[in-house]
Scaffold this active site. Structure first.
Site, PDB file in Angstrom:
ATOM      1  NE  ARG A   1      66.468  48.086  -9.548  1.00 55.37           N
ATOM      2  CZ  ARG A   1      66.225  47.021 -10.306  1.00 55.37           C
ATOM      3  NH1 ARG A   1      65.118  46.982 -11.072  1.00 55.37           N
ATOM      4  NH2 ARG A   1      67.050  45.999 -10.319  1.00 55.37           N
TER       5      ARG A   1
ATOM      6  CG  HIS B   1      67.121  50.877  -2.689  1.00 56.34           C
ATOM      7  ND1 HIS B   1      66.432  51.075  -3.867  1.00 56.34           N
ATOM      8  CD2 HIS B   1      68.025  49.900  -2.957  1.00 56.34           C
ATOM      9  CE1 HIS B   1      66.899  50.263  -4.786  1.00 56.34           C
ATOM     10  NE2 HIS B   1      67.855  49.536  -4.272  1.00 56.34           N
TER      11      HIS B   1
ATOM     12  NE  ARG C   1      65.383  46.502  -5.680  1.00 56.61           N
ATOM     13  CZ  ARG C   1      64.958  45.775  -6.690  1.00 56.61           C
ATOM     14  NH1 ARG C   1      63.671  45.761  -6.991  1.00 56.61           N
ATOM     15  NH2 ARG C   1      65.783  45.044  -7.418  1.00 56.61           N
TER      16      ARG C   1
ATOM     17  CG  HIS D   1      68.369  41.347  -8.843  1.00 56.99           C
ATOM     18  ND1 HIS D   1      68.308  40.859  -7.552  1.00 56.99           N
ATOM     19  CD2 HIS D   1      68.431  42.702  -8.722  1.00 56.99           C
ATOM     20  CE1 HIS D   1      68.340  41.870  -6.702  1.00 56.99           C
ATOM     21  NE2 HIS D   1      68.407  42.984  -7.371  1.00 56.99           N
TER      22      HIS D   1
ATOM     23  CE  LYS E   1      69.225  49.307 -11.554  1.00 58.64           C
ATOM     24  NZ  LYS E   1      70.388  48.938 -10.712  1.00 58.64           N
TER      25      LYS E   1
ATOM     26  CE1 TYR F   1      67.471  42.945  -0.664  1.00 55.35           C
ATOM     27  CE2 TYR F   1      67.972  42.169  -2.877  1.00 55.35           C
ATOM     28  CZ  TYR F   1      67.584  43.182  -2.026  1.00 55.35           C
ATOM     29  OH  TYR F   1      67.309  44.438  -2.524  1.00 55.35           O
TER      30      TYR F   1
END
Length: 293
Positions: free
Chosen positions: A152, A244, A247, A270, A178, A280
């Protein structure tokens, strides 16, 4: 103001809507949609309309009628449902009915498209060629890191010198994602070489920061700072790209080349492979067109 049959309380409902400071157009929309249901009720049941006679079954039958007989689209039907829910909420809140038949009256679910904005291999090659032609080691290193790790923008900005572990045989990168979760990925040879070339310049900078990528002000890059760099290259090749999309390009390509969903999910950072699958594995417009061709 229109005259209404008092049995349906539309006059009071109109005043209720007026007090909400709705536009005349919106007010007509509400009243018109309620009137359509009233007419449907009278035509279908063959009896005069009284709001206290309406049940959730009547509302569901009306929704089915709009969908299967009138062939209206989901958004139009959901607008009508919204108007009816507002009408019956008004009746209930005014103590005119003891049970609100529209309380559990559901809108039609509209399939959400999770297609993400990516770019194709041709655009990738054009962009890469333009960036390498500019011969700026910082920009090349950023680009290769983006397109070889799928990180990211925030993760790219947060990379530190200690995030890169390079030996004669291998190269790894530690990405802080994250939830402060760190994932360690193998660094592609192109990214490794680009970063090594950039570090020759980076080592000569006088800065108190230990971030890998340092801006012209010798400070940590911001998202907007990174965007300014790549916006320039995007404009040069006449493409409307987003940060983005880099990515998305990486993760989509991994899946196309046969990587399993769990592996791609781990690379993406994720928390759940279902997130990766939802985003995706949705066929892009390009994929659909190519399949039909």
């Amino acid at each position: 103001m229109k005259e209404f049959n008092n049995t349906n309380k539309l006059h009071d409902f109109q005043i209720y809507l007026l007090n909400k400071d709705l536009s005349e157009l919106t007010l007509d929309l509400y009243i018109g949609n309620v009137n359509q249901f009233i007419n449907y009720f009278k035509d279908t049941d063959g009896i005069d309309f009284d709001f206290f006679k309406v049940t959730i079954i009547d509302l569901r039958d009306y929704r089915s009628f709009l969908l299967n007989v009138k062939k209206l689209n989901a958004n139009t039907i959901n607008t009508k449902i919204m108007c009816l829910k507002s009408y019956f909420n008004f009746l209930y809140d005014s103590n005119l009915i003891k049970v609100n038949p529209a309380k559990d009256f559901k809108k039609i679910k509209i399939a959400t498209s999770y297609e993400v904005k990516s770019f194709d291999d041709k655009t990738y090659r054009k962009l890469r060629r333009e960036i390498y032609r500019a011969a700026k080691p910082l920009h090349i290193a950023m680009f290769e890191t983006f397109t070889k790790t799928g990180c990211r923008v925030s993760e790219l900005c947060n990379l530190k010198l200690s995030s890169i572990i390079i030996t004669d045989r291998t190269a790894n990168i530690k990405i802080l994602g994250k939830g402060n979760k760190i994932r360690e990925l193998k660094l592609h040879l192109d990214a490794k070489n680009a970063i090594l070339d950039y570090l020759v310049i980076r080592d000569k900078l006088t800065t108190k920061h230990d971030y890998l990528f340092v801006s012209e002000r010798n400070s940590k890059f911001t998202r907007s700072g990174v965007w300014k760099i790549f916006k320039k290259y995007s404009e040069r090749i006449n493409e409307d790209l987003t940060l983005h999309s880099f990515r998305h390009y990486v993760l989509r390509r991994l899946l196309k080349e046969g990587a399993d969903i769990n592996t791609v999910s781990a690379i993406a950072g994720h928390s759940n492979p279902l997130i990766t699958a939802k985003i995706y594995t949705t066929a892009s417009k390009e994929d659909q067109d190519n399949a039909l061709d």
